[in-house]
Design a protein around this motif. Structure first.
Motif, short mmCIF file in Angstrom:
data_model
loop_
_atom_site.label_atom_id
_atom_site.label_comp_id
_atom_site.label_asym_id
_atom_site.label_seq_id
_atom_site.Cartn_x
_atom_site.Cartn_y
_atom_site.Cartn_z
N VAL A 303 0.84 -1.21 0.00
CA VAL A 303 0.00 0.00 0.00
C VAL A 303 0.87 1.25 0.00
CG1 VAL A 303 -1.74 1.29 1.31
CG2 VAL A 303 -2.00 -1.17 1.00
N SER A 304 2.01 1.19 0.70
CA SER A 304 2.85 2.40 0.70
C SER A 304 3.45 2.62 -0.70
CB SER A 304 3.87 2.36 1.83
OG SER A 304 5.05 1.83 1.40
N ARG A 305 3.74 1.54 -1.43
CA ARG A 305 4.23 1.68 -2.81
C ARG A 305 3.13 2.23 -3.74
NH1 ARG A 305 8.65 -1.96 -3.50
NH2 ARG A 305 8.61 -1.62 -5.72
N LEU A 306 1.88 1.80 -3.47
CA LEU A 306 0.77 2.34 -4.27
C LEU A 306 0.68 3.85 -4.10
CD1 LEU A 306 -2.26 -0.12 -3.61
CD2 LEU A 306 -0.89 0.04 -5.69
N LYS A 307 0.78 4.29 -2.84
CA LYS A 307 0.66 5.74 -2.55
C LYS A 307 1.78 6.52 -3.24
CE LYS A 307 -1.11 5.08 2.10
NZ LYS A 307 -0.79 5.22 3.49
N GLU A 308 2.98 5.95 -3.16
CA GLU A 308 4.14 6.61 -3.78
C GLU A 308 3.92 6.83 -5.28
OE1 GLU A 308 8.11 4.51 -3.84
OE2 GLU A 308 7.61 4.50 -1.70
N ARG A 309 3.51 5.75 -5.97
CA ARG A 309 3.30 5.85 -7.42
C ARG A 309 2.15 6.79 -7.75
NH1 ARG A 309 4.95 1.94 -11.15
NH2 ARG A 309 4.28 3.48 -12.65
N LEU A 310 1.10 6.70 -6.92
CA LEU A 310 -0.10 7.52 -7.15
C LEU A 310 0.21 9.00 -6.98
CD1 LEU A 310 -3.02 7.07 -7.82
CD2 LEU A 310 -3.49 6.57 -5.42
N SER A 311 1.07 9.30 -6.00
CA SER A 311 1.37 10.71 -5.74
C SER A 311 2.12 11.33 -6.93
CB SER A 311 2.16 10.87 -4.45
OG SER A 311 3.42 10.30 -4.63
N ALA A 349 -14.96 2.17 6.50
CA ALA A 349 -13.79 2.20 5.61
C ALA A 349 -12.97 3.46 5.91
CB ALA A 349 -14.25 2.21 4.15
N ILE A 350 -11.68 3.38 5.60
CA ILE A 350 -10.78 4.52 5.89
C ILE A 350 -10.20 5.05 4.58
CG2 ILE A 350 -8.57 5.13 6.98
CD1 ILE A 350 -9.25 2.93 9.07
N VAL A 351 -10.26 6.38 4.42
CA VAL A 351 -9.61 6.97 3.23
C VAL A 351 -8.11 6.98 3.51
CG1 VAL A 351 -9.38 8.99 1.73
CG2 VAL A 351 -11.63 8.34 2.62
N GLU A 352 -7.43 6.01 2.94
CA GLU A 352 -6.01 5.81 3.18
C GLU A 352 -5.20 6.85 2.40
OE1 GLU A 352 -4.96 2.56 4.67
OE2 GLU A 352 -2.87 3.19 4.57
N TYR A 353 -5.75 7.25 1.25
CA TYR A 353 -5.05 8.22 0.40
C TYR A 353 -6.06 8.82 -0.57
CZ TYR A 353 -1.67 10.23 -2.82
OH TYR A 353 -0.96 11.11 -3.60
N ALA A 354 -5.99 10.14 -0.78
CA ALA A 354 -6.79 10.79 -1.84
C ALA A 354 -5.87 11.78 -2.54
CB ALA A 354 -8.01 11.49 -1.26
N LYS A 355 -5.77 11.66 -3.81
CA LYS A 355 -4.80 12.43 -4.60
C LYS A 355 -5.17 13.92 -4.61
CE LYS A 355 -2.00 12.93 -8.23
NZ LYS A 355 -0.64 13.06 -7.79
N ASN A 356 -4.15 14.76 -4.52
CA ASN A 356 -4.36 16.20 -4.67
C ASN A 356 -4.57 16.48 -6.17
OD1 ASN A 356 -4.07 18.91 -5.01
ND2 ASN A 356 -2.33 19.11 -3.61
N MET A 357 -5.70 17.09 -6.51
CA MET A 357 -6.03 17.27 -7.93
C MET A 357 -5.74 18.68 -8.43
SD MET A 357 -6.98 14.44 -9.26
CE MET A 357 -8.08 14.74 -10.62
N GLU A 358 -4.90 19.41 -7.71
CA GLU A 358 -4.54 20.75 -8.13
C GLU A 358 -4.01 20.72 -9.57
OE1 GLU A 358 -1.60 23.90 -6.29
OE2 GLU A 358 -2.69 22.72 -4.79
N GLY A 359 -4.51 21.66 -10.37
CA GLY A 359 -4.07 21.69 -11.77
C GLY A 359 -5.17 21.24 -12.72
N SER A 360 -6.23 20.62 -12.17
CA SER A 360 -7.35 20.23 -13.04
C SER A 360 -8.19 21.47 -13.33
CB SER A 360 -8.25 19.21 -12.34
OG SER A 360 -7.49 18.14 -11.89
N PRO A 361 -8.73 21.61 -14.55
CA PRO A 361 -9.53 22.80 -14.87
C PRO A 361 -10.73 22.95 -13.93
CG PRO A 361 -9.03 21.54 -16.84
CD PRO A 361 -8.56 20.72 -15.69
N SER A 362 -10.99 24.20 -13.50
CA SER A 362 -12.02 24.39 -12.47
C SER A 362 -13.43 24.07 -12.96
CB SER A 362 -11.96 25.81 -11.93
OG SER A 362 -12.12 26.69 -13.02
N GLY A 363 -13.70 24.25 -14.25
CA GLY A 363 -15.07 24.00 -14.73
C GLY A 363 -15.34 22.53 -15.04
#
Ligand code: NAD
Length: 499
Positions: A303-311, A349-363
């Motif tokens: 799971v820690s490797r998943l988070k790393e790649r996802l980030s 259930a626990i939100v273990e990781y949620a990606k920061n989506m900064e940079g996606s168009p606001s609309g």
């Protein structure tokens, strides 16, 4: 392609009809208007059915060779226009341009080409009747007739190809109903079918609302088969509605596919495969590997490797080639993902990781790729299809337990197994209730291999020879080679005396 000012409508008898209810489509990438579409009315749907019905006999008697040739030309035209198709698909669905350019459109071309060139399908074969040596049989694979093809919004071009190419090859004519959210590439394909030389009426496309147009298709006596891809609930309704006119129905439905990772896997490869399995198309794929079943001994590390790649995955505008995360195709779906994840958290259930989506168009419509841990098979997020970028993580200790959890779902579309022990992979795969099992891979597909679901994931298969045969019905010609003794033996059952 400047789609903003492009106006689409129903494609009936080789003509685009700009009549019906006007609808404006906005792109989920950034909210801009991309096209106007006139949705078909039920009367127009009936006109499309009539056009398919009237052209059916002539098309079915067109030689197979010629049908193949026309499909080949269609593949060439889509290939020539592949950049336009890719951009249109991205603007309409919100999937990344990387994905539509390197996956959806090339697969659509290759798969049309597969049906134009495969040689396994024959329209007839000879048999012997062991009981009657003086006779011979011919089995003909006759087309079903008029096929109503109902397509979902997640992979609109490819799903349309998977229906029209084998159905046309087998001599059927079609009325395609794309999703009201994503009708554009199916309509372009219909326009290109005219350029390829398909006769009028053979391929009709009616964009519009599912319930209204769907029921026109399912209730029509002129439609002989419904080929449906979409959610399990809609599939059940279609089956019910098709009962009154005894239609053949094939259903490609939802899934909650397990990706089973054993502690003897190649970890780098498995981490990539699990992420690819769930986050391709932002999880909006029927076969997405949405349940990670991880062996407890490697859970923390994996799971820690998943988070790393996802980030490291890049959010942004899906129309840019650097962007790696697709949008959510429509607001209703985004709301559903939010509601299901919130419900999952309420149930433990626990939100273990949620990606920061900064940079996606606001609309636009975006949902952060999310890892949910402490999920159990009885939670809604553990058993129901979220159809979004959310991976539900569950643990197991033994091989037997992994199989039990995997098969506890009502769905049975696909599964993945990650282990370097080939014998274990084959042993586990053969016990999984799933139409496709990937071993140390995920999502790869071949036009030659039939795909479809066990259990609530559907009935019937698409692609491959099995996929073509779905669009046929057999006619048996029982031919006496001129041996009158046989007749006498048979007729003697009711004529006991001399003639
Ligand atoms: P959906 O069931 O809402 O709609 C699918 C299609 O059916 C659309 O064209 C819709 O307009 C139409 N429709 C809706 N109600 C209808 C009715 N009463 N009668 C006839 N047609 C009707 O599905 P969706 O939200 O567009 O797509 C997502 C679903 O599709 C997910 O569940 C996904 O798993 C499934 N899917 C399955 C496969 C597969 O091959 N098994 C592939 C892609 C998507």
């Amino acid at each position: 392609m400047d789609t903003e000012n492009t106006v689409y409508g129903s494609f009936i008898a080789n003509e685009m009809k700009q009549e019906g209810r006007e609808s404006v489509l906005q792109s989920p990438t950034d909210g801009t208007q991309i096209a106007k579409v006139y949705f078909a009315t039920p009367e127009m749907a009936r006109a499309a059915i009539d056009s398919a019905y009237e052209s059916q006999e002539k098309w079915s008697s067109t030689p197979l060779r010629r049908r193949r040739e026309l499909l080949g030309r269609l593949a060439d035209i889509v290939q020539e226009r592949s950049e336009e198709y890719a951009m249109l698909e991205t603007m309409n669905t919100g999937k990344t341009i990387r994905q539509s350019t390197f996956m959806d459109v090339p697969l659509a071309v290759e798969h049309i080409r597969y049906f134009s060139s495969e040689r396994e399908f024959k329209s007839r074969r000879r048999i012997r009747h062991p009981e009657f040596p003086g006779t011979v049989g011919e089995i003909q694979y006759a087309p079903m007739g008029v096929v109503g093809a109902i397509v979902p919004w997640n992979v609109p071009l490819l799903m349309t190809v998977w229906k029209i190419a084998p159905a046309l090859l087998a001599g059927n004519t079609l009325v395609v109903k794309p999703s009201s959210y994503t009708p554009l590439t199916a309509l372009e394909l219909a326009k290109d079918s005219v350029r390829a030389g398909f006769p009028s009426g053979v391929l009709n496309v009616i964009p519009g609302e599912g319930r209204e147009l769907g029921s026109t298709l399912t209730s029509s006596n002129r439609v002989n088969m419904i080929s449906f891809t979409g959610s399990t609930d809609t599939g059940k309704e279609i089956m019910r509605n098709s009962a009154s006119s005894i239609k053949k129905v094939t259903l490609e439905l939802g899934g909650k596919s397990p990706n089973i990772v054993f502690d003897d896997c190649d970890m780098d490869h498995a981490v990539s495969g699990v992420l690819f399995g769930i986050f391709l198309n932002s999880g909006q794929l029927c076969e997405s590997g949405s349940r990670l079943l991880i062996q407890s001994s490697i859970r923390e590390k994996f799971v820690s490797r998943l988070k790393e790649r996802l980030s490291a995955m890049k959010p942004g505008n899906p129309a840019d080639f650097e962007t790696e995360i697709s949008a959510i195709t429509n607001r209703e779906q985004k709301n559903r993902i939010e509601r299901m994840v919130a419900g999952g958290v309420r149930s433990g259930a626990i939100v273990e990781y949620a990606k920061n989506m900064e940079g996606s168009p606001s609309g636009g419509l975006y949902y952060p790729p999310t890892l949910l841990s402490s999920v159990t098979p009885d939670m809604e997020v553990g058993r129901e299809e979220i159809f979004g970028p959310v991976l539900s993580i569950m643990e197991f200790t033994t091989e037997e337990e992994a199989i039990q959890i995997a098969n506890s779902s009502r769905y049975g579309l696909a599964a993945g197994i990650w282990s370097m022990d080939r014998a274990r992979c084959m042993r586990v795969a053969s016990r999984l209730q799933a139409g496709t099992v990937w071993i140390n891979e995920y999502h790869l597909l071949s036009a030659a291999a039939p795909r479809g679901g066990f259990k609530d994931s559907g009935i019937g298969r698409e692609l491959g020879l099995e996929g073509i045969l779905e669009y046929t019905q057999t006619r048996h010609l029982f031919i006496n080679k001129g041996e009158t003794d046989l007749d006498e033996a048979a007729y003697g059952l009711i004529f006991s005396g001399d003639k």
